[in-house]
Design a protein around this motif. Sequence first.
Motif, mmCIF file in Angstrom:
data_model
loop_
_atom_site.group_PDB
_atom_site.id
_atom_site.type_symbol
_atom_site.label_atom_id
_atom_site.label_comp_id
_atom_site.label_asym_id
_atom_site.label_seq_id
_atom_site.Cartn_x
_atom_site.Cartn_y
_atom_site.Cartn_z
ATOM 1 N N THR A 48 4.507 14.338 -8.509
ATOM 2 C CA THR A 48 3.655 14.139 -7.341
ATOM 3 C C THR A 48 4.208 14.789 -6.084
ATOM 4 N N ASN A 49 5.529 15.024 -6.079
ATOM 5 C CA ASN A 49 6.206 15.561 -4.897
ATOM 6 C C ASN A 49 6.007 14.626 -3.697
ATOM 7 N N ASN A 50 5.884 13.310 -4.005
ATOM 8 C CA ASN A 50 5.595 12.332 -2.976
ATOM 9 C C ASN A 50 6.344 11.040 -3.298
ATOM 10 N N TYR A 51 7.402 10.776 -2.540
ATOM 11 C CA TYR A 51 8.224 9.605 -2.843
ATOM 12 C C TYR A 51 7.464 8.291 -2.644
ATOM 13 N N LEU A 52 6.453 8.292 -1.766
ATOM 14 C CA LEU A 52 5.663 7.074 -1.542
ATOM 15 C C LEU A 52 4.857 6.714 -2.788
ATOM 16 N N LYS A 57 3.999 3.557 -7.728
ATOM 17 C CA LYS A 57 3.637 3.539 -9.145
ATOM 18 C C LYS A 57 4.668 2.769 -9.972
ATOM 19 N N ILE A 58 5.937 2.950 -9.681
ATOM 20 C CA ILE A 58 6.985 2.354 -10.493
ATOM 21 C C ILE A 58 7.355 0.945 -10.030
ATOM 22 N N PHE A 59 7.234 0.697 -8.739
ATOM 23 C CA PHE A 59 7.621 -0.601 -8.177
ATOM 24 C C PHE A 59 6.481 -1.210 -7.360
ATOM 25 N N PRO A 60 5.320 -1.434 -7.948
ATOM 26 C CA PRO A 60 4.167 -1.914 -7.172
ATOM 27 C C PRO A 60 4.375 -3.316 -6.575
ATOM 28 N N GLU A 65 7.582 -1.208 2.801
ATOM 29 C CA GLU A 65 8.696 -0.926 3.731
ATOM 30 C C GLU A 65 9.963 -0.513 2.989
ATOM 31 N N GLN A 66 10.024 -0.790 1.696
ATOM 32 C CA GLN A 66 11.218 -0.443 0.926
ATOM 33 C C GLN A 66 11.160 0.978 0.361
ATOM 34 N N ARG A 67 10.020 1.657 0.512
ATOM 35 C CA ARG A 67 9.868 3.001 -0.055
ATOM 36 C C ARG A 67 10.863 3.998 0.522
ATOM 37 N N GLN A 68 10.875 4.099 1.850
ATOM 38 C CA GLN A 68 11.758 5.084 2.487
ATOM 39 C C GLN A 68 13.239 4.782 2.213
#
Length: 183
Positions: A48-52, A57-60, A65-68
């Motif tokens: 996806t080239n998208n960390y968000l 997807k993996i940690f729904p 706020e924990q994504r970054q």
Amino acid sequence: MIIFDFDGTLCDTTKAYIEAARYAANEVLHQEIDQRKALLYAKTLELTNNYLKAFQKIFPQHPKEQRQPFFTCWAKAFDGYATQLLQPVPDARKVLSTLAKNYTLAVVSQRHKPSLWLRAKLQEFQLGQFVEVCISRLDVHKGKPDPEGIYLAQSKTQAKALLIIGDAENDIRAGKRAQIYTI
């Protein structure tokens, strides 16, 4: 000219992907994750080239706020683990030495390291003598799937790109946007 991706194509980064995701999950999310989930995060991120999106997807179940913090931790850990665990893929030397007899070879990578780092790794793995030019993500304004890295490699070698070989969808997209064959 034949252009190769670096991570996952010439060098195996699987162990580094897994260990970095496990480390970030432990540090940021305070949970352990299995190898499958760790690798799925890395592959989703690559695709996806998208960390968000990869995080969601993996940690729904975890807050947005924990994504970054997760991605920042993962990226730093990946850099460290990749330095330790990176290995050339089997037969990389044989393939490159055979192709270099008839083609100019280049590496265009999404790796956020200087081109000199890529060159040093290729030398370390006894692959450097076959590759004429290395382009990293730091050398271009836009990374893959934008074809800017392909065009830069062409300009540095004065060779027309014929083929791009990569392991990710963004490698294929970059090749198609540059109107060259992709594998």
